[in-house]
Motif scaffolding. Structure first.
Motif, mmCIF file in Angstrom:
data_model
loop_
_atom_site.group_PDB
_atom_site.id
_atom_site.type_symbol
_atom_site.label_atom_id
_atom_site.label_comp_id
_atom_site.label_asym_id
_atom_site.label_seq_id
_atom_site.Cartn_x
_atom_site.Cartn_y
_atom_site.Cartn_z
ATOM 1 N N ALA A 98 -3.867 4.892 -3.424
ATOM 2 C CA ALA A 98 -4.579 4.139 -2.391
ATOM 3 C C ALA A 98 -5.442 3.054 -3.024
ATOM 4 C CB ALA A 98 -5.453 5.071 -1.560
ATOM 5 N N PRO A 99 -5.375 1.815 -2.540
ATOM 6 C CA PRO A 99 -6.240 0.764 -3.076
ATOM 7 C C PRO A 99 -7.715 1.049 -2.825
ATOM 8 C CG PRO A 99 -4.444 -0.156 -1.766
ATOM 9 C CD PRO A 99 -4.444 1.312 -1.539
ATOM 10 N N VAL A 100 -8.013 1.603 -1.632
ATOM 11 C CA VAL A 100 -9.392 1.918 -1.226
ATOM 12 C C VAL A 100 -9.358 3.217 -0.447
ATOM 13 C CG1 VAL A 100 -11.400 1.171 0.110
ATOM 14 C CG2 VAL A 100 -9.989 -0.531 -1.055
ATOM 15 N N VAL A 101 -10.352 4.078 -0.668
ATOM 16 C CA VAL A 101 -10.465 5.311 0.107
ATOM 17 C C VAL A 101 -11.817 5.306 0.812
ATOM 18 C CG1 VAL A 101 -10.486 7.821 0.075
ATOM 19 C CG2 VAL A 101 -9.004 6.576 -1.509
ATOM 20 N N LEU A 102 -11.778 5.126 2.122
ATOM 21 C CA LEU A 102 -12.992 5.180 2.939
ATOM 22 C C LEU A 102 -13.025 6.420 3.823
ATOM 23 C CD1 LEU A 102 -13.410 1.475 4.126
ATOM 24 C CD2 LEU A 102 -14.615 2.638 2.271
ATOM 25 N N SER A 115 -1.152 5.764 2.284
ATOM 26 C CA SER A 115 -2.031 5.281 1.226
ATOM 27 C C SER A 115 -2.934 4.158 1.723
ATOM 28 C CB SER A 115 -1.185 4.800 0.044
ATOM 29 O OG SER A 115 -1.945 4.062 -0.879
ATOM 30 N N LEU A 116 -2.393 3.266 2.546
ATOM 31 C CA LEU A 116 -3.194 2.171 3.088
ATOM 32 C C LEU A 116 -4.113 2.654 4.202
ATOM 33 C CD1 LEU A 116 -0.471 -0.627 3.209
ATOM 34 C CD2 LEU A 116 -2.413 -0.480 1.632
ATOM 35 N N GLY A 174 -7.880 3.443 3.804
ATOM 36 C CA GLY A 174 -8.802 2.338 3.570
ATOM 37 C C GLY A 174 -9.539 1.900 4.813
ATOM 38 N N HIS A 218 3.344 -2.811 -0.144
ATOM 39 C CA HIS A 218 2.548 -1.870 -0.943
ATOM 40 C C HIS A 218 3.457 -0.926 -1.713
ATOM 41 C CE1 HIS A 218 -0.803 0.442 -2.254
ATOM 42 N NE2 HIS A 218 -0.618 1.452 -1.421
#
Length: 313
Positions: A245-249, A284-285, A288, A305
């Motif tokens: 994942a590019p970002v995990v929020l 994965s996206l 974010g 991605h």
């Protein structure tokens, strides 16, 4: 879109989401959203290119109409929604900086749990490429379980996610539901190690997949968190790596994004492994964004991605 021209139909309960970045307490700022596993799956399927409908029950009031508007905004047909008096189900979720979540539900006796076979459009279910439901829908009420049972018998391809929630049902009851629907399923998506261990008494993804195939399931995707997915059919087994994942929020809805994308792409003709790779990229996206439908990648974004990640291997 016509209710009788859908690629994917999802059954379940739509919930109002109250989300915070801090532990829930008086005065803590919160965001309102619309979520629930069924909506998350349907929205992901729609983003993956499938004509998607959601069979669910909402309150017959301005709140229910507002939630229906959100369903439509997500590209999901509202033609299969039903409206009647009742209490809207709600959940509160707190996400920490790593995206881990703590949930609290107010859904007992909700209007969504009153879903029953009479609410279903049998022609739409029979015509759809796939009908998707989860163990959550079966656990919220006896009538909803009956609706899932009726849908499974009507479906051209029935897709079942065990999605066991101990707060809703016992391990024994969830295992019995999985045993009921596995023989009818085109695809089952248990998680490992949680559901493979508790519901299938299996020590490994491969063992769990074999048990489901022996029960009659045609395709199995055992999700293994950040590691990847074990795929199995009668023709063989394969492994699909997770996509970083590019970002995990917020991890809310990641599994639903995987399931919705996988079901949609299989209906639309993708090979099982290709659909799973794309679904892993979509999940994965998804993490974010905030909330179950906070970030739903388009098909093009998910493909890009997945391609970038594959090129780095």
């Amino acid at each position: 879109m016509s209710a009788h021209e859908l690629d994917v139909v999802v059954l379940g309960e739509i919930l109002l989401e109250v989300a915070t970045d801090e532990p829930v307490a008086h005065g803590v700022p919160a965001r309102l959203g619309v979520s629930g596993d069924a909506l998350n799956v349907a929205a992901a399927a729609a983003r993956a290119g499938a004509r998607t409908g959601l069979a669910a029950v909402l309150t017959d009031d301005p709140l229910g109409r507002s939630i229906a508007d959100r369903v439509a905004e997500l590209g999901v047909s509202t033609a299969l929604l039903r409206f009647r008096p009742g209490q809207q189900g709600v959940y509160l979720v707190h996400s920490d900086p790593e995206g881990e979540r703590a949930f609290s539900y107010a859904r007992s006796g909700s209007v969504g749990s009153t879903l029953c076979p009479a609410d279903l459009d049998e022609r739409a279910l029979s015509a759809a490429g796939a009908v998707v439901a989860s163990g959550i829908a079966c656990a919220v009420s006896g009538s909803a379980h009956e609706a899932v049972r009726a849908a499974a018998r009507l479906a051209h391809r029935f897709v079942f996610d065990p999605n066991h929630r101990p707060a809703l049902t016992t391990r024994e009851a969830a295992a019995a539901v999985l045993a009921e629907f596995a023989p009818l399923a085109h695809l089952v998506t248990p998680s490992h190690p949680g559901e493979t261990s508790s519901l299938l008494r299996s020590a490994s993804p491969a063992e769990a997949a074999r048990r489901l195939l022996e029960a009659g399931t045609r395709h199995v995707a055992v999700t293994c968190g950040s590691r990847g997915v074990h795929l199995a059919t009668a023709e063989g087994e394969t492994w699909v790596d997770a996509v970083p994942a590019p970002v995990v929020l917020d991890q809310t809805g990641a599994g639903d994004a995987f399931l919705g994308t996988l079901a949609a792409r299989m209906v639309l003709g993708d090979e099982f492994a290709d659909a799973a790779r794309l679904a892993a990229a979509a999940a994965s996206l998804n993490v974010g964004g905030r909330g179950g439908t906070g970030l739903l990648p388009t098909l093009e974004q998910a493909r890009a991605h997945a391609a970038r990640t594959g090129a780095r291997r």
